[in-house]
Design a protein around this motif. Structure first.
Motif, PDB file in Angstrom:
ATOM      1  N   MET A  21     135.405  77.346 100.226  1.00  0.00           N
ATOM      2  CA  MET A  21     135.711  78.299  99.247  1.00  0.00           C
ATOM      3  C   MET A  21     135.940  79.768  99.819  1.00  0.00           C
ATOM      4  O   MET A  21     136.924  80.361  99.076  1.00  0.00           O
ATOM      5  N   ASP A  22     135.478  80.286 100.684  1.00  0.00           N
ATOM      6  CA  ASP A  22     135.487  81.462 100.979  1.00  0.00           C
ATOM      7  C   ASP A  22     136.842  81.823 101.741  1.00  0.00           C
ATOM      8  O   ASP A  22     137.612  82.899 101.542  1.00  0.00           O
ATOM      9  N   ASP A  23     137.346  81.027 102.759  1.00  0.00           N
ATOM     10  CA  ASP A  23     138.394  81.331 103.442  1.00  0.00           C
ATOM     11  C   ASP A  23     139.242  80.019 103.406  1.00  0.00           C
ATOM     12  O   ASP A  23     139.374  79.375 104.595  1.00  0.00           O
ATOM     13  N   PRO A  24     139.765  79.394 102.276  1.00  0.00           N
ATOM     14  CA  PRO A  24     140.314  78.182 102.642  1.00  0.00           C
ATOM     15  C   PRO A  24     141.551  78.098 103.490  1.00  0.00           C
ATOM     16  O   PRO A  24     141.767  77.110 104.252  1.00  0.00           O
ATOM     17  N   HIS A  25     142.451  78.986 103.565  1.00  0.00           N
ATOM     18  CA  HIS A  25     143.435  79.123 104.529  1.00  0.00           C
ATOM     19  C   HIS A  25     143.118  79.062 105.740  1.00  0.00           C
ATOM     20  O   HIS A  25     143.659  78.513 106.581  1.00  0.00           O
ATOM     21  N   MET A 314     139.768  58.758  95.330  1.00  0.00           N
ATOM     22  CA  MET A 314     140.423  59.839  94.766  1.00  0.00           C
ATOM     23  C   MET A 314     141.059  60.874  95.968  1.00  0.00           C
ATOM     24  O   MET A 314     140.379  60.978  96.898  1.00  0.00           O
ATOM     25  N   LEU A 315     142.236  60.779  96.120  1.00  0.00           N
ATOM     26  CA  LEU A 315     142.817  61.408  97.409  1.00  0.00           C
ATOM     27  C   LEU A 315     143.668  62.836  97.036  1.00  0.00           C
ATOM     28  O   LEU A 315     144.669  62.729  96.407  1.00  0.00           O
ATOM     29  N   ARG A 316     143.218  63.872  97.374  1.00  0.00           N
ATOM     30  CA  ARG A 316     143.709  65.109  97.174  1.00  0.00           C
ATOM     31  C   ARG A 316     144.879  65.780  98.262  1.00  0.00           C
ATOM     32  O   ARG A 316     144.383  65.629  99.267  1.00  0.00           O
ATOM     33  N   ILE A 317     146.062  65.720  97.541  1.00  0.00           N
ATOM     34  CA  ILE A 317     147.335  66.281  98.541  1.00  0.00           C
ATOM     35  C   ILE A 317     147.062  67.798  98.506  1.00  0.00           C
ATOM     36  O   ILE A 317     147.260  68.312  97.613  1.00  0.00           O
ATOM     37  N   SER A 318     146.845  68.422  99.565  1.00  0.00           N
ATOM     38  CA  SER A 318     146.580  69.905  99.844  1.00  0.00           C
ATOM     39  C   SER A 318     147.921  70.474  99.935  1.00  0.00           C
ATOM     40  O   SER A 318     148.692  70.722 101.089  1.00  0.00           O
ATOM     41  N   ASN A 319     148.364  71.184  98.982  1.00  0.00           N
ATOM     42  CA  ASN A 319     149.512  72.177  98.950  1.00  0.00           C
ATOM     43  C   ASN A 319     149.403  73.225  99.624  1.00  0.00           C
ATOM     44  O   ASN A 319     150.185  73.663 100.563  1.00  0.00           O
ATOM     45  N   MET A 320     148.231  73.814  99.675  1.00  0.00           N
ATOM     46  CA  MET A 320     147.801  74.843 100.375  1.00  0.00           C
ATOM     47  C   MET A 320     147.727  74.809 101.997  1.00  0.00           C
ATOM     48  O   MET A 320     148.486  75.635 102.534  1.00  0.00           O
ATOM     49  N   SER A 321     147.366  73.821 102.266  1.00  0.00           N
ATOM     50  CA  SER A 321     147.246  73.431 103.851  1.00  0.00           C
ATOM     51  C   SER A 321     148.725  73.180 104.225  1.00  0.00           C
ATOM     52  O   SER A 321     149.434  73.787 105.199  1.00  0.00           O
ATOM     53  N   ALA A 379     157.660 102.583  91.066  1.00  0.00           N
ATOM     54  CA  ALA A 379     156.561 103.300  91.817  1.00  0.00           C
ATOM     55  C   ALA A 379     155.235 102.619  91.563  1.00  0.00           C
ATOM     56  O   ALA A 379     154.106 103.474  91.562  1.00  0.00           O
ATOM     57  N   MET A 380     155.117 101.625  91.434  1.00  0.00           N
ATOM     58  CA  MET A 380     153.782 100.890  91.174  1.00  0.00           C
ATOM     59  C   MET A 380     152.781 100.725  92.450  1.00  0.00           C
ATOM     60  O   MET A 380     153.500 100.290  93.381  1.00  0.00           O
ATOM     61  N   GLU A 381     151.787 101.000  92.396  1.00  0.00           N
ATOM     62  CA  GLU A 381     150.737 100.899  93.687  1.00  0.00           C
ATOM     63  C   GLU A 381     149.822 100.165  93.298  1.00  0.00           C
ATOM     64  O   GLU A 381     149.102  99.860  92.202  1.00  0.00           O
ATOM     65  N   LEU A 382     149.379  99.289  94.396  1.00  0.00           N
ATOM     66  CA  LEU A 382     148.308  98.415  94.384  1.00  0.00           C
ATOM     67  C   LEU A 382     146.787  99.216  94.537  1.00  0.00           C
ATOM     68  O   LEU A 382     146.592  99.700  95.734  1.00  0.00           O
ATOM     69  N   GLN A 383     145.803  99.026  93.643  1.00  0.00           N
ATOM     70  CA  GLN A 383     144.528  99.426  93.938  1.00  0.00           C
ATOM     71  C   GLN A 383     143.492  98.361  94.302  1.00  0.00           C
ATOM     72  O   GLN A 383     142.729  98.790  95.494  1.00  0.00           O
ATOM     73  N   THR A 384     143.594  97.393  93.641  1.00  0.00           N
ATOM     74  CA  THR A 384     142.628  96.477  94.032  1.00  0.00           C
ATOM     75  C   THR A 384     143.405  95.078  94.063  1.00  0.00           C
ATOM     76  O   THR A 384     143.944  94.430  92.910  1.00  0.00           O
ATOM     77  N   ALA A 385     143.478  94.410  95.133  1.00  0.00           N
ATOM     78  CA  ALA A 385     144.299  93.122  95.175  1.00  0.00           C
ATOM     79  C   ALA A 385     143.074  91.964  94.700  1.00  0.00           C
ATOM     80  O   ALA A 385     142.171  92.086  94.792  1.00  0.00           O
ATOM     81  N   PRO A 386     144.238  90.923  93.965  1.00  0.00           N
ATOM     82  CA  PRO A 386     143.594  90.084  93.250  1.00  0.00           C
ATOM     83  C   PRO A 386     143.175  88.688  94.383  1.00  0.00           C
ATOM     84  O   PRO A 386     143.982  88.760  95.337  1.00  0.00           O
ATOM     85  N   GLN A 387     142.338  87.978  94.251  1.00  0.00           N
ATOM     86  CA  GLN A 387     141.979  86.886  94.898  1.00  0.00           C
ATOM     87  C   GLN A 387     141.879  85.619  94.260  1.00  0.00           C
ATOM     88  O   GLN A 387     141.563  85.476  93.166  1.00  0.00           O
ATOM     89  N   LEU A 388     142.830  84.634  94.770  1.00  0.00           N
ATOM     90  CA  LEU A 388     142.719  83.260  94.191  1.00  0.00           C
ATOM     91  C   LEU A 388     141.610  82.518  94.865  1.00  0.00           C
ATOM     92  O   LEU A 388     141.362  82.263  96.109  1.00  0.00           O
ATOM     93  N   GLN A 389     140.526  82.074  93.961  1.00  0.00           N
ATOM     94  CA  GLN A 389     139.372  81.543  94.468  1.00  0.00           C
ATOM     95  C   GLN A 389     139.644  79.758  94.182  1.00  0.00           C
ATOM     96  O   GLN A 389     140.007  79.398  93.444  1.00  0.00           O
ATOM     97  N   GLY A 390     139.179  79.010  95.422  1.00  0.00           N
ATOM     98  CA  GLY A 390     139.200  78.075  95.267  1.00  0.00           C
ATOM     99  C   GLY A 390     140.164  77.215  96.260  1.00  0.00           C
ATOM    100  O   GLY A 390     140.945  78.001  96.765  1.00  0.00           O
TER     101      GLY A 390
END
Length: 405
Positions: A21-25, A314-321, A379-390
């Motif tokens: 969960m914390d660092d899937p990549h 059940m077999l999950r095909i990991s797009n992420m990986s 001129a948009m600036e990022l202050q807090t980046a989102p995180q995709l969880q899971g």
């Protein structure tokens, strides 16, 4: 107990889902070389390597997971959520799947979506014009969620003023499609499904009595002429289209904009050359996808890089990986909008008869949204980046704070 206990009998590595969960990549990169398949639980596995992922999607020894099997294996309690999961065409195959999916094919076809592009462009530009200037705000709430919600409402014929009602329930409902069913959240999921079901039923009954020029009216009219499925099954298909058309693009677009703002030279390149926008969308979908995996079911024993899996799992095909696998992409951990090694068919949208029906709509929504942003809020600036969880299914996203100077 070591979470990475090896089971020699099957050749798969047993991994507690929580460790991913914390660092899937990072976890996938560490495990993928030596362990092509992970075991996540009883009768649940995940394939990691790109070379395997691309083959499994068309392997006749696997098939799309039927809703009844998903509910059983995931332990979803009986109720509204279980009924939806058993019924929606995403969890189906064969003639039944084709019939259910076919009801929406014309509205999501390439030509129909291209014809709607000026409308999508107008929606995106209006939303950008309404964004606050000089103060911090949640980009997901104020833009990333609005474009897909307003467009799916327009396609179906739902009032845009009601997107604020159905969108939060969609986000709760999407948690049902996770690598491990979140039983602790079941009450919230069940309530969301029940309320959305009643919401769609109310609109479809109105269309039955007072038809309009919209997709809901056509669906109801066709069903009345030839009711080959039950009315509740028709409602479940509309529910699934609302979820798929609202939640996945919201998260994907927010992550894309966040990545661009974290790579200011690429954000500047887009401002200077809008022709780079389609490539930027493809790269964002690859680098950190909002859909982490595609689910299959083994209908016969199958070998995956030496790992023997039995039938009936059940077999999950990991797009992420797969999309961070150096077998498929050069320097896969580098975000590069000019990347030229994307496969002809983007892996994130699946393959074959189950390839995402909303692919073209999602791409154009993201492209027009990005074009409106770089032109109207450069001129948009990022202050807090989102995180995709899971690490699989429909991933959840955290808030994203930005400011437009």
């Amino acid at each position: 107990m070591n979470d990475h206990t090896f089971i020699a009998a099957r050749g798969a590595l047993v991994v507690s889902p929580q460790t991913l969960m914390d660092d899937p990549h990072g976890q996938f990169a560490t495990l993928r070389g030596d362990h092509p398949v992970l075991q996540l639980g009883e009768r649940q596995f995940m394939a990691l390597r790109a070379s395997d992922v691309m083959v499994i999607l068309s392997d006749p020894r696997t098939k799309p997971l039927e809703g009844r099997d998903y509910v059983r294996i995931q332990g979803v309690p009986e109720g509204a959520a279980a009924r939806f999961l058993r019924d929606f065409f995403l969890f189906g195959s064969g003639a039944e799947h084709r019939a259910k999916r076919g009801m929406f094919a014309r509205s999501f076809a390439h030509g129909a979506v291209r014809a709607a592009q000026p409308q999508i462009q107008a929606v995106a530009r209006r939303i950008v014009a309404e964004l606050p200037r000089g103060e911090s705000f949640d980009f997901i709430d104020r833009m990333a969620a609005r474009v897909p919600a307003e467009m799916i409402a327009a396609i179906l014929g739902l009032p845009q003023s009601e997107t604020s009602y159905f969108a939060p329930r969609v986000y709760a409902m999407s948690r049902a499609v996770s690598p491990v069913y979140p039983i602790d959240d079941h009450a919230e999921i069940e309530t969301a499904v029940s309320e959305l079901f009643r919401y769609v039923v109310d609109h479809m009954r109105i269309r039955s009595e007072q038809p309009r020029d919209d997709l809901l009216s056509r669906l109801v009219a066709d069903w009345k002429d030839d009711p080959v499925i039950t009315f509740s099954t028709l409602v479940h298909q509309v529910l699934g289209i609302i979820v798929g058309g609202t939640d996945t693009t919201r998260a994907a677009f927010a992550v894309l904009v966040s990545l661009l703002l974290q790579h200011p030279e690429q954000w500047t390149a887009l401002r200077d050359d809008p022709s780079l926008i389609p490539g930027a969308v493809s790269e964002g979908l690859r680098y950190d996808p909002s859909v982490g995996s595609i689910v299959r079911f083994t209908n016969a024993p199958v070998e995956i890089s030496g790992v023997e899996l039995p039938a009936g799992v059940m077999l999950r095909i990991s797009n992420m990986s797969a999309m961070r696998d150096p077998e498929l992409y050069a320097e896969p951990d580098r975000f590069d909008i000019r990347r030229n090694d994307h496969p002809r068919l983007h892996p994130v949208f699946g393959a074959g008869a189950h390839r995402c029906i909303g692919e073209m709509l999602a791409r154009i929504e993201m492209q027009e949204g990005l074009a409106a942003l770089v032109a109207g809020a450069p001129a948009m600036e990022l202050q807090t980046a989102p995180q995709l969880q899971g690490f699989g299914g429909l991933r959840q996203i955290t808030p994203m704070q930005v400011i437009i100077r």
